[in-house]
Design a protein around this motif. Structure first.
Motif, PDB file in Angstrom:
ATOM      1  N   ASN A   1       0.800  -1.109   0.152  1.00 36.51           N
ATOM      2  CA  ASN A   1       0.221   0.021   0.158  1.00 36.51           C
ATOM      3  C   ASN A   1       0.976   1.277   0.168  1.00 36.51           C
ATOM      4  O   ASN A   1       1.718   1.370   0.994  1.00 36.51           O
ATOM      5  CB  ASN A   1      -0.793   0.156   1.316  1.00 36.51           C
ATOM      6  N   VAL A   2       0.805   2.106  -1.087  1.00 40.85           N
ATOM      7  CA  VAL A   2       1.346   3.404  -1.073  1.00 40.85           C
ATOM      8  C   VAL A   2       0.746   4.385  -0.090  1.00 40.85           C
ATOM      9  O   VAL A   2      -0.576   4.541  -0.391  1.00 40.85           O
ATOM     10  CB  VAL A   2       1.628   3.969  -2.500  1.00 40.85           C
ATOM     11  N   ASP A   3       1.165   5.002   0.571  1.00 41.54           N
ATOM     12  CA  ASP A   3       0.560   6.078   1.579  1.00 41.54           C
ATOM     13  C   ASP A   3      -0.239   7.035   0.708  1.00 41.54           C
ATOM     14  O   ASP A   3      -1.479   7.258   0.885  1.00 41.54           O
ATOM     15  CB  ASP A   3       1.486   6.779   2.481  1.00 41.54           C
ATOM     16  N   ALA A   4       0.541   7.483   0.049  1.00 41.35           N
ATOM     17  CA  ALA A   4      -0.580   8.494  -0.882  1.00 41.35           C
ATOM     18  C   ALA A   4       0.229   8.750  -2.421  1.00 41.35           C
ATOM     19  O   ALA A   4       1.517   8.708  -2.463  1.00 41.35           O
ATOM     20  CB  ALA A   4      -0.269  10.108  -0.409  1.00 41.35           C
ATOM     21  N   THR A   5      -0.787   8.808  -3.117  1.00 40.13           N
ATOM     22  CA  THR A   5      -0.041   8.858  -4.806  1.00 40.13           C
ATOM     23  C   THR A   5      -0.632  10.344  -5.229  1.00 40.13           C
ATOM     24  O   THR A   5      -1.923  10.476  -5.411  1.00 40.13           O
ATOM     25  CB  THR A   5      -0.447   7.763  -5.682  1.00 40.13           C
TER      26      THR A   5
ATOM     27  N   ALA B   1       3.134  14.267 -13.343  1.00 42.63           N
ATOM     28  CA  ALA B   1       3.494  12.668 -13.124  1.00 42.63           C
ATOM     29  C   ALA B   1       2.785  12.285 -12.060  1.00 42.63           C
ATOM     30  O   ALA B   1       2.517  13.184 -10.900  1.00 42.63           O
ATOM     31  CB  ALA B   1       4.967  12.479 -12.909  1.00 42.63           C
ATOM     32  N   LEU B   2       2.638  11.006 -11.580  1.00 43.50           N
ATOM     33  CA  LEU B   2       2.109  10.369 -10.539  1.00 43.50           C
ATOM     34  C   LEU B   2       3.394  10.149  -9.438  1.00 43.50           C
ATOM     35  O   LEU B   2       4.394   9.530  -9.917  1.00 43.50           O
ATOM     36  CB  LEU B   2       1.627   8.800 -10.614  1.00 43.50           C
ATOM     37  N   VAL B   3       3.228  10.818  -8.160  1.00 41.82           N
ATOM     38  CA  VAL B   3       4.558  10.721  -7.477  1.00 41.82           C
ATOM     39  C   VAL B   3       3.962  10.169  -6.026  1.00 41.82           C
ATOM     40  O   VAL B   3       3.008  10.459  -5.359  1.00 41.82           O
ATOM     41  CB  VAL B   3       4.977  12.267  -7.257  1.00 41.82           C
ATOM     42  N   PRO B   4       4.728   9.084  -5.643  1.00 45.80           N
ATOM     43  CA  PRO B   4       4.524   8.315  -4.619  1.00 45.80           C
ATOM     44  C   PRO B   4       4.997   9.155  -3.254  1.00 45.80           C
ATOM     45  O   PRO B   4       5.927   9.827  -3.419  1.00 45.80           O
ATOM     46  CB  PRO B   4       5.109   7.185  -4.647  1.00 45.80           C
TER      47      PRO B   4
ATOM     48  N   MET C   1       8.631  11.288  -2.901  1.00 42.82           N
ATOM     49  CA  MET C   1       8.892  12.090  -1.643  1.00 42.82           C
ATOM     50  C   MET C   1       8.802  11.180  -0.326  1.00 42.82           C
ATOM     51  O   MET C   1       7.673  10.702  -0.074  1.00 42.82           O
ATOM     52  CB  MET C   1       7.825  13.192  -1.698  1.00 42.82           C
ATOM     53  N   LEU C   2       9.706  11.462   0.332  1.00 42.89           N
ATOM     54  CA  LEU C   2       9.877  10.761   1.611  1.00 42.89           C
ATOM     55  C   LEU C   2       9.752  11.803   2.630  1.00 42.89           C
ATOM     56  O   LEU C   2      10.410  12.807   2.880  1.00 42.89           O
ATOM     57  CB  LEU C   2      11.392   9.983   1.913  1.00 42.89           C
TER      58      LEU C   2
END
Length: 876
Positions: A158-162, A185-188, A247-248
């Motif tokens: 599960n990606v926290d947010a996209t 672009a879609l950025v995780p 992005m972290l």
């Protein structure tokens, strides 16, 4: 074909042994307070991001919803104070506001202006090195907690947010960033809410893996202007593609720190190699061990035999340094395996040499165990692996077959179904009114183009089954033809594979209703063909292994550096003075060492209802007069069984032959125990058996009263329980209590608060739960029972029953080991003893036959059939 999570890959960066243990044992279902609050802060961040609203008023509403939705987890970690939970979550709001103000143009702090703002959004995103600095502007939120499953890479998670945004390297003229000016672009976004805001290697690895997964799932973002594709399968969605970076975000109540993480090609190769290495370690640890192929010359056949003693587990080695081990959240489980493999005893077989700090860790967690204890652990650890090896259940293996082929093969797939739009509007109305992610029931029906015409009711799907829904077929040929026909110069993009998870609500001949998360509905299309696969969860073996570890070590306190100077004797004394440790010692003596014999006090029929016995008549149906009347209706065998259970101080066994009134005996026993002030846990392997007992309890008159408003509580999912016990579900009782307290008759409260939920469970005199749910349910964390009664105990394997019987001071096993044994898939595991239930283990000659009360009076069978059963199964 093995799917693992990016978290496992990142754990392996620190310790491969930790990653393998996490994969083997899975989640316990329980979390520490810090972890639960971290989850709640995640939810608040994602909700504010999704709603583009960080105003104080809205955030307060979001937080209250989040607290309700996580009430069970809060109960499990001991937090029942609403103000405490609210304060711990809402205090991160200022940093969430600062983050969105910096990287978006929504004016999220001012409710209602999210779509009309002209503020220029975006800010510098610092890289790990100046060369990797980038400018990021977030335009939209694509998904939160997106379940990304990428079979071609063997990854799931599960990606926290996209987010959909514009990301541009600051030094775009350098050779490194040439050709990487990515737009739309879609950025995780990977969120960490802990106190430490220094970028850690495992966090960088985790986010890097998510970037790989999103690019495999959505395609890579094109250079320059994005190429819009009219995708009929995902209407109103422009195929942007995923960025090559992410992005972290470290965010707590003090500050936030955002890092730009852009894995290089070398990093990607390393991480994929790390993933492959971990899979090899996981498979190697679970591989059948201690078996050999033996040739039988007489039958001219070969067969698999089990060698004794079991060899050590094939886990990766311990770290050479102990500092990480001392702080590791899996050190208890790790040291259990280390001790069982021989490291705790230099004379054991294959005993590895361990340095002194590791030895002290081992002594802390396992110093109280004997060789017999460790032998039992090794035996069942191997048996569980043998059984798991014979029953693979990974969903990715189902996708190796076309849907119609898989449906015809085993009936665990429904091919060629489409969304039934006539029921979609009703599903949207039923979703959570608060706006937070809730559940919705969606109907899928057979497509007219389906090759299969057999009724869906003939397949292996029933209410409560977990399913995975994905696009039926993954070929991009049709899309390529459309591109060629239109003469488009844009590069061909992969067809999007939509994947959702849910559970079955109901099944009809041509349709199936599935419960999905509300956030997934917008991504469904009536023009898309889907396949539905039964997702047989693979965490069953992990739960059994966790039960096994907990049985020996759950009462041991966490390790601290203060314990380093203590002797092994002191280590043992750490566990001498608690109720749980005393209970554990009694259980290990009875189950493993088979000594001493169980204790029974002297109880006669006259003693049951004598004046000297204190009766608690506040529970309806458990009053002295009705119990005395019903006891007289029992036959002599049933009366003897009741007396044995009342007299038991450790455990008792009721062997009920077919049709001899086992359920009626359990119901009467439960009522009698409650009347004598005892708290009872009713459990069985199946949900239906638990529900059957609870329904019989209600039929016998056990109902709410002014002094005991909720004497019976059922713990479990509504979709898994019989409709007759829905009113007994803890969640439903707690919601109704809140409605009455607030004088609200509507369905405003769909989820209860933690304090109300805790009070409902704690005040119940009888709690019903399945045997596998009992050790994992947060609602039972810290709950104490006097007696646990296990129905159908002859059909439950020993590790499966351990979690339930650890919850009470004494236990009662009810069943018949001469009937159906535990279901065993592996012939080798069956040969080695997997099919020996706890009931058989304790009732047979090497156990305690004197602890068994037999029910022999038959009420169901034809006399001739009964006579045949007597001769064949019971030796007359």
């Amino acid at each position: 074909d093995e799917l693992i999570t990016p978290t496992l890959v990142s754990e392996a960066v620190k310790c491969p042994r930790l990653a393998v243990l996490q994969s083997r044992l899975g989640s316990t279902g329980l979390s520490a307070k810090s972890a639960v609050f971290g989850t709640l802060r995640h939810d608040l961040f994602e909700r504010c991001l999704r709603e583009k609203d960080t105003s104080r008023r809205s955030a307060a509403l979001f937080t209250r919803d989040i607290i309700r939705n996580n009430a069970e987890a809060l109960v499990g970690c001991g937090v029942t104070d609403r103000k405490e939970a609210f304060g711990e979550v809402i205090k991160t709001l200022p940093q969430i506001q600062s983050f969105l103000d910096m990287y978006t143009s929504w004016n999220a702090t001012k409710k209602g202006q999210g779509m009309t703002s002209t503020k220029h959004g975006g800010a510098l995103l610092k890289g790990m090195f100046p060369l990797y600095d980038a400018f990021l502007s977030i335009d939209e939120v694509f998904a939160t907690e997106e379940w990304a499953l990428v079979p071609e890479l063997g990854l799931k998670g599960n990606v926290d947010a996209t987010v959909l945004g514009r990301i541009k390297p600051v030094q775009s003229s350098t050779a490194l960033s040439a050709g990487t000016d990515e737009r739309d672009a879609l950025v995780p976004v990977e969120l960490k809410t802990g106190h430490n805001q220094n970028a850690q290697h495992n966090h960088l690895a985790q986010l890097s893996v998510y970037t790989i997964m999103l690019r495999a799932r959505h395609g890579s973002a094109s250079n320059g202007d994005a190429c819009s594709i009219n995708n009929e399968e995902t209407p109103n969605l422009i195929e942007r593609g995923a960025a090559s970076s992410g992005m972290l975000l470290y965010l707590n109540d003090k500050s936030f720190c955002a890092k730009h993480v852009k894995p290089s090609l070398s990093d990607i190769k390393t991480l994929v190699g790390q993933r492959n290495g971990i899979v090899c370690d996981v498979l190697n640890a679970a591989r059948p061990r201690g078996i050999a192929l033996k040739y039988d010359e007489g039958n001219n056949k070969s067969k698999v035999v089990v060698n004794e003693p079991p060899p050590p587990s094939a886990l990766p080695p311990l770290l050479s340094s102990t500092s990480s081990c001392e702080r590791c959240y899996k050190n208890r489980e790790c040291m259990m395996y280390t001790s069982a493999d021989g490291a705790g005893n230099e004379t054991s077989f294959n005993a590895p040499r361990t340095n002194l700090p590791h030895r002290r860790l081992i002594d802390h967690f396992t110093g109280h165990l004997t060789g017999t204890d460790l032998e039992y652990f090794r035996k069942w650890d191997r048996l569980i692996d043998l059984e798991r090896h014979a029953s693979p259940s990974d969903i990715a293996k189902s996708w190796l077959y076309d849907s119609d082929e898989k449906e015809a093969k085993d009936g665990k797939c429904i091919s060629s179904v489409i969304l039934d739009v006539t029921h979609l509007s009703a599903a949207l109305v039923k979703t959570n009114d608060s706006g937070i992610d809730g559940d919705a029931t969606i109907r899928f029906r057979r497509s007219s183009e389906s090759k299969s015409k057999q009724p869906i009711t003939n397949l292996h799907f029933e209410k409560g089954s977990y399913v995975t829904i994905r696009t039926d077929g993954a070929s991009s040929s049709a899309q390529s033809q459309r591109m060629q026909q239109s003469g488009s110069k844009c590069r061909t993009k992969r067809r999007r594979i939509l994947i959702f998870r849910g559970s079955v609500a109901s099944v009809a001949e041509t349709s199936i209703d599935v419960i999905l998360q509300q956030k997934d509905i917008s991504r469904l299309s009536s023009k898309t063909m889907f396949r539905i696969d039964r997702d047989e969860l693979s965490n069953g073996a992990g739960l059994l292994l966790q039960n096994l570890v907990n049985f020996f070590t759950l009462d041991i306190p966490p390790f601290s550096t203060e314990a380093l100077g203590q002797t092994p004797l002191k280590m043992k004394q750490l566990t001498q003075n608690t109720d749980s440790s005393a209970r554990r010692r009694r259980l290990t003596n009875s189950i493993i060492r088979l000594e001493p014999p169980p204790r029974f006090s002297a109880v006669s029929e006259e003693d049951l209802f004598s004046e000297g016995v204190s009766f608690h008549d506040f529970v309806a149906g458990c009053d002295k007069s009705s119990l005395k009347r019903d006891f007289a209706k029992l036959n002599s065998d049933q009366k003897a069984a009741v007396l044995k259970v009342i007299a038991a101080e450790d455990f008792a066994i009721i062997q009920g032959l077919p049709g001899t009134g086992k359920s009626a005996t359990i119901v009467f026993l439960t009522r009698l125990l409650v009347a004598r002030g005892k708290r009872v846990l009713l459990t069985s392997y199946t949900h239906s058996a638990v529900d059957n007992l609870l329904c019989k309890l209600m039929d016998s008159g056990v109902n709410s009263s002014d002094l005991a408003p909720n004497p019976i509580v059922r713990i479990g999912r509504e979709s898994s329980c019989h409709s007759n016990v829905h009113t007994l579900l803890a969640q439903n009782i707690a919601c109704e209590a809140e409605r009455q307290e607030s004088n609200i008759s509507s369905s405003t409260f769909t989820k209860p608060n933690a304090d109300v939920l805790f009070n409902v469970v704690s005040s119940a005199r009888v709690v019903g739960v399945s045997a596998l749910t009992a050790p994992r349910s947060p609602l039972l964390a810290g709950q104490k029972f006097d007696v646990v009664i296990v129905d159908e105990a002859g059909q439950i394997s020993q590790p499966a029953i351990l979690g339930a019987i650890m919850a009470a001071d004494s236990f009662v096993l009810v069943g018949d080991h001469m009937q159906l044994p535990p279901l065993v898939v592996s012939e080798v595991a069956d040969q080695a003893g997997y099919g020996i239930s706890m009931l058989m283990h304790l009732a047979e000659a090497r156990g305690f036959p004197d602890a068994v009360a037999k029910l022999t009076m038959q009420y169901r069978m034809n006399e001739d059939i009964c006579h045949f059963s007597n001769i064949v199964a019971y030796k007359g």
